[in-house]
Design a protein around this motif. Structure first.
Motif, mmCIF file in Angstrom:
data_model
loop_
_atom_site.group_PDB
_atom_site.id
_atom_site.type_symbol
_atom_site.label_atom_id
_atom_site.label_comp_id
_atom_site.label_asym_id
_atom_site.label_seq_id
_atom_site.Cartn_x
_atom_site.Cartn_y
_atom_site.Cartn_z
ATOM 1 N N ALA A 343 -5.163 -1.622 -0.161
ATOM 2 C CA ALA A 343 -4.512 -2.870 -0.574
ATOM 3 C C ALA A 343 -3.423 -2.596 -1.595
ATOM 4 O O ALA A 343 -2.316 -3.151 -1.520
ATOM 5 C CB ALA A 343 -5.545 -3.834 -1.147
ATOM 6 N N GLY A 344 -3.717 -1.713 -2.564
ATOM 7 C CA GLY A 344 -2.706 -1.350 -3.552
ATOM 8 C C GLY A 344 -1.513 -0.651 -2.925
ATOM 9 O O GLY A 344 -0.357 -0.906 -3.296
ATOM 10 N N LEU A 345 -1.756 0.224 -1.955
ATOM 11 C CA LEU A 345 -0.657 0.908 -1.266
ATOM 12 C C LEU A 345 0.190 -0.077 -0.463
ATOM 13 O O LEU A 345 1.413 0.086 -0.350
ATOM 14 C CB LEU A 345 -1.213 1.986 -0.336
ATOM 15 N N ASP A 346 -0.461 -1.105 0.088
ATOM 16 C CA ASP A 346 0.291 -2.148 0.790
ATOM 17 C C ASP A 346 1.207 -2.876 -0.185
ATOM 18 O O ASP A 346 2.343 -3.233 0.159
ATOM 19 C CB ASP A 346 -0.682 -3.130 1.440
ATOM 20 N N GLY A 347 0.720 -3.069 -1.412
ATOM 21 C CA GLY A 347 1.563 -3.681 -2.441
ATOM 22 C C GLY A 347 2.751 -2.810 -2.789
ATOM 23 O O GLY A 347 3.874 -3.313 -2.982
ATOM 24 N N LEU A 348 2.540 -1.481 -2.862
ATOM 25 C CA LEU A 348 3.648 -0.551 -3.121
ATOM 26 C C LEU A 348 4.668 -0.588 -1.990
ATOM 27 O O LEU A 348 5.888 -0.622 -2.217
ATOM 28 C CB LEU A 348 3.103 0.867 -3.270
ATOM 29 N N LYS A 349 4.172 -0.589 -0.765
ATOM 30 C CA LYS A 349 5.050 -0.574 0.406
ATOM 31 C C LYS A 349 5.893 -1.843 0.497
ATOM 32 O O LYS A 349 7.094 -1.794 0.769
ATOM 33 C CB LYS A 349 4.199 -0.419 1.666
ATOM 34 N N LYS A 350 5.261 -2.990 0.244
ATOM 35 C CA LYS A 350 5.935 -4.285 0.395
ATOM 36 C C LYS A 350 6.504 -4.817 -0.916
ATOM 37 O O LYS A 350 7.098 -5.901 -0.935
ATOM 38 C CB LYS A 350 4.953 -5.304 0.979
#
Length: 431
Positions: A343-350
């Motif tokens: 979920a945190g990586l999705d935040g970084l990506k988006k």
């Protein structure tokens, strides 16, 4: 001479910690190639009766030596199908895939954790068609029944000190390093042990081994360690707080000069964005949602803040990690930790912004009804997961998520059919 015993531990997809005890002729110098056959049809959802042969192998050479407590050697395991491939419901495989995905992004995730639990002299429970009973005898009879008792950082009972000292010494010998033990707020002898950060997969293994070790040593000393999220009414619950950092080489990208970086903000944004579906993995038991209630320092609202213990995501003032406060020990770490990190990586990506940090005590202040809240039940969390799982795809297959929801929903249905003692009290006029 007593035979050596090896206990291979593995949490199944529902979160139940399974174990197989194997007798050895001698202390193993290494475990490469060692495997044991098990009946997969006896595990919910794993195999059919006519094709139930599965194999369990030690996942690493790390062992906790509990032979002096009659529990042999503890090691975590990984599950294989009869064809020699990893079983798709082997939960450790999810953590392995998450670590691999991080590596592909040239990142490494480190995870520290805080285990909270009650130390009881004895605890018994019964449930059948004619009786419901919970009997709990604490190590120390405080005579107190309400929170605010001032036990936080109070002295540790001598008998408990002995148990925790021996348990942590066994863990240290295995390379699992605690750095702090103290009394917690719970009236009935609640404690917390904090463990140093380790790489993602190691930390998942360490959580499984830590809980099992503390329970086994406690049992050998005629005590019971209770990690249940909310074991007692009107007392504090047990959390399993996670402290996460992301590294590129020697640099923690979530902080810059010990201050939350823009990447750190995005990471928090992703966790908050997916918080309600993450809960299906970090709070996967019916009992979990009795802990996530106001007044006992467990988070209720989906928010973040600096040093604020009333929010879900706390940024400690030391500038080292991001703390996720909602998980509890019913969590399968091989699923819960990857869900948070993905979920945190999705935040970084988006580039998801988390909004402003919350400075208020959300348990005391009037909160806007529009403020997002964590799920109030396991059913609600699973329903969120049904519609919000795209961010999990780097490590969770769709078939895994579907099977997970199916099996956990059985628990939801089972609870509906069991009346409890409180209902008899509330309906005394007709019971």
């Amino acid at each position: 001479m007593e035979q050596e015993k090896l206990k291979i531990l593995y949490p199944d997809v529902t979160g139940v910690l399974r174990e197989v005890e194997v007798f050895l002729h001698q202390m193993p110098d290494y475990l490469y190639g060692f495997k044991v056959s098990i009946d997969g049809s006896s595990l919910p959802g794993y195999a059919s009766v006519e094709n139930g042969d599965l194999f369990l192998k030690p996942a690493s050479g790390r062992m906790v030596d509990l032979r002096s407590y009659g529990s042999g050697l503890l090691v975590v395991g990984e599950l294989y199908s009869s064809t020699g491939e990893r079983h798709y419901l082997d939960t450790r495989l999810v953590a392995e895939e998450t670590a691999k995905y991080l590596s592909e992004q040239e990142l490494e995730g480190l995870v520290g954790y805080e285990l909270e639990f009650f130390m009881m002299r004895r605890i018994k429970h019964y449930l059948d068609s004619r009786r419901q009973l919970l009997y709990a005898q604490p190590v120390e009879n405080t005579g107190l029944t309400k929170q605010g008792n001032g036990k936080y950082f109070a002295s540790i009972q001598t008998k408990v000190t002995e148990v925790l000292g021996e348990a942590t010494a066994s863990l240290v010998k295995a390379g699992i390093i605690p750095f702090k033990i103290h009394r917690e707020n719970g009236v009935l002898n609640q404690y917390e042990i904090s463990f140093r950060p380790s790489p993602l997969l190691d930390s998942c293994d360490n959580i499984v081994l830590s809980i099992k070790t503390i329970r086994e040593v406690s049992r050998a000393k005629k005590m019971t360690a209770v990690f249940m999220p909310k074991p007692f009414p009107e007392d504090y619950g047990n959390g399993l707080h996670l402290h996460i950092s992301l590294w590129v080489g020697a640099r923690n990208i979530l902080f810059e000069d010990r201050t939350l970086s823009q990447e750190g903000r995005y990471f928090i944004g992703g966790v908050l964005q997916h918080a309600r579906s993450i809960a299906a993995f970090t709070n996967p038991s019916l009992n979990s949602y009795k802990r996530l209630a106001p007044g006992y320092e467990a988070p209720v609202h989906i928010a973040w803040g600096y040093g604020n213990r009333t929010v879900m995501v706390r940024v400690p003032r030391n500038g080292e990690s991001i703390e996720i406060r909602n998980p509890d020990a019913s969590m399968n770490p091989y699923l819960g930790i990857p869900a948070v990190i993905l979920a945190g990586l999705d935040g970084l990506k988006k580039k998801i912004e988390p909004g402003d940090a919350v400075e208020l005590n959300l348990h005391e202040k009037q909160v806007s009804p529009n403020k997002r809240r964590l799920p109030s039940s396991l059913k609600e969390a699973l329903e969120e997961l049904m519609s919000d799982y795209e961010y999990l795809k780097p490590a969770f297959t769709k078939s895994f998520i579907e099977k997970y929801i199916e099996l956990k929903m059985r628990e939801v249905i089972a609870e509906r059919n069991v009346p409890n003692v409180l209902e008899y009290q509330l309906l005394e006029h007709i019971s």
